[in-house]
Design an enzyme around this catalytic site. Structure first.
Site, short mmCIF file in Angstrom:
data_model
loop_
_atom_site.label_atom_id
_atom_site.label_comp_id
_atom_site.label_asym_id
_atom_site.label_seq_id
_atom_site.Cartn_x
_atom_site.Cartn_y
_atom_site.Cartn_z
CE LYS A 1 47.03 37.80 69.02
NZ LYS A 1 48.30 38.35 69.50
N GLY B 1 44.73 54.10 76.34
CA GLY B 1 44.66 52.76 76.92
C GLY B 1 45.78 52.53 77.91
CB VAL C 1 50.82 46.80 77.16
CG1 VAL C 1 51.94 47.41 76.32
CG2 VAL C 1 50.86 45.28 77.07
#
Length: 389
Positions: free
Chosen positions: A114, A219, A223
């Site tokens: 990452k 959120g 996505v």
């Protein structure tokens, strides 16, 4: 832990691959340092961690490679307003370890890595900054393949590609898989279907209607928004929140969602709580406020600390381990290495529901949390790989 972002690397940056376009004319002032993270509890197992800085573009970033026993490290690059370099590094370490587990359970034949960039994704982006990041990725010679994540777009990856071939998630016009967000969202939707099926004591069916199911979505960015579309089409009732009002407004208009303030989302009476923002939002205080029977969302590192998993279990709240349910995007990108095929990627992503069903059943049988079961499966697969002759 010592974090120094001003010391030049002992070794020079490796020359760029001939397939990468390095003729952009942008000048860089690279400063790369390999970090020793063995004194950070829980992160001693990382294979390589580097601090990346470029004075000319203002780039401050970390790249962490956790485990490559199953294959080349593949993981997205996140850009966020971190309060300090230490906070950014810790996030990179947590996320890269999570990627190793995610790849292992999802059976992508890839390793975990990452990257994080320190900065405001709405203000600090530039083509030059992402090209500088691309040169650091290229310096690793293919040990790490990057892609987009929170705060980073497909267009940003196009800038990275000008300096390295070790990048995925490029536009479909470039023969790549494009934005992974829709597939991530579909995988989360499949996971929610599996969790709801278990709670309703019926067989798992990814095409089942959810007319009597309420989902509280924390959120509604790329996505979360795509997840809301799947849920809305299946008949679910949506309650949404986001720190950006424009995201909330869009979801309310398009999906007939009800909105609440960010802090109030934990108190919503819902069947499913879907954390789809940044990690760590499911903490010991939030768990006690939840009025949902299921926690299943797209965010990475959803649990603020491991003990929260037991609290969820004790409260009979079914938890879909984050790196299992949100693996759709990385599954999608992993198919680029063999000639991208969307149908194959989507079929593989649908297996997330089946995997979660197995985890739920095993957790019940063994009397442990679903998070522990997922970790055991990942560790078993990683261990089996490293023990092979």
């Amino acid at each position: 832990m010592q974090v120094s972002t001003t010391v030049k690397a002992d070794t020079e940056m490796k020359a760029g691959d001939s397939s990468a376009d390095t003729s952009s004319g942008i000048e860089f002032d690279y400063q790369l340092e390999t970090l020793d993270c063995h004194d950070i509890p829980g992160f001693a197992g990382h294979e390589l961690v580097i601090a990346c800085n470029d004075a000319k573009t203002g780039l401050r970033a970390f790249i962490a490679i956790h485990n490559t026993s199953l294959g080349q490290a593949l993981g997205g690059c996140r850009m966020w307003r971190y309060a300090s370099d230490e906070e950014a590094l810790t996030d990179a370490l947590r996320l890269s370890q999570g990627m190793s587990y995610k790849h292992a359970v999802a059976d992508t034949q890839q390793g975990g890595g990452k990257a994080v960039i320190v900065g405001d994704p709405r203000r600090d982006k530039s083509d030059a900054l992402f090209q500088a990041f691309g040169r650091f990725v290229d310096s690793l010679g293919g040990q790490y393949v990057t892609a987009e994540d929170v705060g980073v777009s497909v267009d940003d990856m196009v800038s990275v590609r000008q300096q390295t071939k070790h990048v995925a998630g490029l536009p479909t016009s470039m023969g790549s898989s494009g934005d992974p967000s829709p597939v991530t969202a579909y995988g989360v939707y499949c996971g929610i279907q599996a969790a709801v099926a278990l709670k309703q004591r019926r067989p798992h069916d990814v095409h089942a209607r959810l007319d009597n199911v309420t989902v509280a979505v924390q959120g509604v960015g790329n996505v979360g928004y795509a997840l809301c579309r799947h849920l809305h089409n299946a008949g679910a009732k949506l309650v949404v929140t986001d720190v950006h009002q424009s995201n909330v407004t869009r979801a309310c208009i398009e999906f007939s969602a009800t909105s609440v303030d960010p802090e109030a989302i934990y108190d919503v009476s819902a069947d499913v709580f879907a954390p789809c923002a940044l990690g760590g939002t499911v903490n010991s205080q939030a768990v006690l406020r939840l009025k949902s029977a299921i926690v299943a969302g797209a965010a990475n590192n959803q649990l603020a600390e491991p003990a929260v998993a037991k609290t969820l279990t004790d409260r009979n709240i079914l938890y879909a381990p984050d790196y299992v349910i949100n693996a759709g995007g990385i599954i999608n990108i992993s198919y680029e290495k063999q000639g991208y095929n969307l149908d194959k990627a989507m079929r593989h992503t649908e297996r997330i529901g089946e995997t979660l069903t197995e985890i739920f059943q095993r957790a019940n049988t063994e009397g442990i949390s679903t998070a522990e079961v997922a970790d055991h499966i990942a560790q078993e697969r990683l261990g089996a790989s490293t023990s092979r002759p």
